[in-house]
Design a protein around this motif. Structure first.
Motif, mmCIF file in Angstrom:
data_model
loop_
_atom_site.group_PDB
_atom_site.id
_atom_site.type_symbol
_atom_site.label_atom_id
_atom_site.label_comp_id
_atom_site.label_asym_id
_atom_site.label_seq_id
_atom_site.Cartn_x
_atom_site.Cartn_y
_atom_site.Cartn_z
ATOM 1 N N MET A 125 11.743 -4.540 -13.318
ATOM 2 C CA MET A 125 10.430 -3.991 -13.591
ATOM 3 C C MET A 125 9.376 -4.586 -12.664
ATOM 4 O O MET A 125 8.444 -3.907 -12.273
ATOM 5 C CB MET A 125 10.077 -4.238 -15.061
ATOM 6 C CG MET A 125 8.880 -3.462 -15.514
ATOM 7 S SD MET A 125 9.117 -1.687 -15.402
ATOM 8 C CE MET A 125 8.448 -1.166 -16.917
ATOM 9 N N ALA A 126 9.522 -5.855 -12.298
ATOM 10 C CA ALA A 126 8.539 -6.498 -11.414
ATOM 11 C C ALA A 126 8.489 -5.797 -10.064
ATOM 12 O O ALA A 126 7.424 -5.665 -9.479
ATOM 13 C CB ALA A 126 8.874 -7.981 -11.235
ATOM 14 N N GLY A 127 9.641 -5.360 -9.565
ATOM 15 C CA GLY A 127 9.675 -4.646 -8.298
ATOM 16 C C GLY A 127 8.894 -3.350 -8.364
ATOM 17 O O GLY A 127 8.180 -2.987 -7.440
ATOM 18 N N THR A 128 9.026 -2.645 -9.494
ATOM 19 C CA THR A 128 8.299 -1.400 -9.683
ATOM 20 C C THR A 128 6.804 -1.656 -9.717
ATOM 21 O O THR A 128 6.021 -0.912 -9.119
ATOM 22 C CB THR A 128 8.747 -0.709 -10.989
ATOM 23 O OG1 THR A 128 10.145 -0.478 -10.915
ATOM 24 C CG2 THR A 128 8.029 0.597 -11.203
ATOM 25 N N GLU A 129 6.379 -2.710 -10.398
ATOM 26 C CA GLU A 129 4.957 -3.073 -10.442
ATOM 27 C C GLU A 129 4.445 -3.437 -9.063
ATOM 28 O O GLU A 129 3.347 -3.023 -8.670
ATOM 29 C CB GLU A 129 4.731 -4.254 -11.393
ATOM 30 C CG GLU A 129 4.700 -3.876 -12.849
ATOM 31 C CD GLU A 129 4.390 -5.065 -13.731
ATOM 32 O OE1 GLU A 129 3.558 -5.907 -13.352
ATOM 33 O OE2 GLU A 129 4.995 -5.146 -14.806
ATOM 34 N N ALA A 130 5.223 -4.197 -8.310
ATOM 35 C CA ALA A 130 4.816 -4.594 -6.961
ATOM 36 C C ALA A 130 4.657 -3.368 -6.073
ATOM 37 O O ALA A 130 3.705 -3.284 -5.291
ATOM 38 C CB ALA A 130 5.831 -5.568 -6.364
ATOM 39 N N CYS A 131 5.568 -2.404 -6.188
ATOM 40 C CA CYS A 131 5.470 -1.178 -5.403
ATOM 41 C C CYS A 131 4.234 -0.381 -5.797
ATOM 42 O O CYS A 131 3.532 0.149 -4.932
ATOM 43 C CB CYS A 131 6.715 -0.321 -5.583
ATOM 44 S SG CYS A 131 8.157 -0.976 -4.720
ATOM 45 N N ALA A 132 3.960 -0.307 -7.079
ATOM 46 C CA ALA A 132 2.780 0.425 -7.546
ATOM 47 C C ALA A 132 1.503 -0.216 -7.015
ATOM 48 O O ALA A 132 0.576 0.483 -6.595
ATOM 49 C CB ALA A 132 2.759 0.478 -9.072
ATOM 50 N N ALA B 125 1.252 -2.064 -4.252
ATOM 51 C CA ALA B 125 1.224 -1.829 -2.806
ATOM 52 C C ALA B 125 0.740 -0.413 -2.498
ATOM 53 O O ALA B 125 -0.094 -0.213 -1.608
ATOM 54 C CB ALA B 125 2.610 -2.066 -2.203
ATOM 55 N N ILE B 126 1.246 0.564 -3.228
ATOM 56 C CA ILE B 126 0.843 1.953 -3.000
ATOM 57 C C ILE B 126 -0.631 2.141 -3.336
ATOM 58 O O ILE B 126 -1.365 2.800 -2.592
ATOM 59 C CB ILE B 126 1.745 2.915 -3.801
ATOM 60 C CG1 ILE B 126 3.153 2.900 -3.203
ATOM 61 C CG2 ILE B 126 1.172 4.331 -3.813
ATOM 62 C CD1 ILE B 126 4.194 3.557 -4.069
ATOM 63 N N ALA B 127 -1.085 1.551 -4.417
ATOM 64 C CA ALA B 127 -2.505 1.650 -4.793
ATOM 65 C C ALA B 127 -3.391 1.032 -3.723
ATOM 66 O O ALA B 127 -4.441 1.595 -3.367
ATOM 67 C CB ALA B 127 -2.738 0.985 -6.149
ATOM 68 N N LEU B 128 -2.979 -0.109 -3.183
ATOM 69 C CA LEU B 128 -3.753 -0.753 -2.116
ATOM 70 C C LEU B 128 -3.794 0.110 -0.861
ATOM 71 O O LEU B 128 -4.843 0.237 -0.219
ATOM 72 C CB LEU B 128 -3.179 -2.130 -1.791
ATOM 73 C CG LEU B 128 -3.420 -3.217 -2.830
ATOM 74 C CD1 LEU B 128 -2.594 -4.462 -2.503
ATOM 75 C CD2 LEU B 128 -4.895 -3.558 -2.902
ATOM 76 N N ILE C 166 8.815 -0.411 7.387
ATOM 77 C CA ILE C 166 9.314 -0.808 6.068
ATOM 78 C C ILE C 166 9.712 0.423 5.252
ATOM 79 O O ILE C 166 10.783 0.455 4.646
ATOM 80 C CB ILE C 166 8.256 -1.647 5.328
ATOM 81 C CG1 ILE C 166 8.074 -3.004 6.012
ATOM 82 C CG2 ILE C 166 8.633 -1.829 3.864
ATOM 83 C CD1 ILE C 166 6.836 -3.766 5.570
ATOM 84 N N VAL C 167 8.846 1.432 5.253
ATOM 85 C CA VAL C 167 9.135 2.651 4.488
ATOM 86 C C VAL C 167 10.382 3.343 5.044
ATOM 87 O O VAL C 167 11.247 3.792 4.265
ATOM 88 C CB VAL C 167 7.920 3.597 4.488
ATOM 89 C CG1 VAL C 167 8.278 4.960 3.908
ATOM 90 C CG2 VAL C 167 6.754 2.964 3.721
ATOM 91 N N ALA C 168 10.517 3.403 6.357
ATOM 92 C CA ALA C 168 11.699 4.013 6.965
ATOM 93 C C ALA C 168 12.959 3.250 6.567
ATOM 94 O O ALA C 168 13.996 3.856 6.268
ATOM 95 C CB ALA C 168 11.553 4.068 8.481
ATOM 96 N N ALA C 169 12.872 1.928 6.536
ATOM 97 C CA ALA C 169 14.040 1.111 6.146
ATOM 98 C C ALA C 169 14.405 1.342 4.689
ATOM 99 O O ALA C 169 15.593 1.322 4.333
ATOM 100 C CB ALA C 169 13.737 -0.356 6.400
ATOM 101 N N MET C 170 13.428 1.597 3.844
ATOM 102 C CA MET C 170 13.721 1.846 2.422
ATOM 103 C C MET C 170 14.424 3.185 2.243
ATOM 104 O O MET C 170 15.180 3.359 1.297
ATOM 105 C CB MET C 170 12.410 1.841 1.598
ATOM 106 C CG MET C 170 11.804 0.457 1.485
ATOM 107 S SD MET C 170 10.407 0.307 0.346
ATOM 108 C CE MET C 170 9.357 1.666 0.765
#
Length: 70
Positions: free
Chosen positions: A1-8, A10-13, A64-68
């Motif tokens: 869940m922490a990964g999902t929060e971190a992604c959210a 990052a996207i918001a920023l 980073i996005v391409a690597a994901m």
């Protein structure tokens, strides 16, 4: 869940910064510093320097996005 929060976060920023850049671009008005009709050469060198820094950051985010996706 922490990964999902971190992604959210990052996207918001990223969205916030895109909105800020959009506002700045409207203020610049294609090379003129609003609201004057005079060209804004005085700080053009500094703006160019920082625009290149933004480019480097966007390139890294794109990497980073391409690597994901892989």
């Amino acid at each position: 869940m922490a990964g999902t929060e971190a992604c959210a976060v990052a996207i918001a920023l990223l969205k916030e910064q895109v909105a800020r850049l959009d506002g700045i671009m409207r203020d610049i008005d294609d090379g003129r510093w609003w609201p004057s009709d005079a060209f804004g050469h005085e700080d053009a060198e500094s703006v160019t320097h920082h625009a290149k820094r933004i480019e480097e950051s966007v390139d890294e985010i794109a990497r980073i996005v391409a690597a994901m996706k892989d």
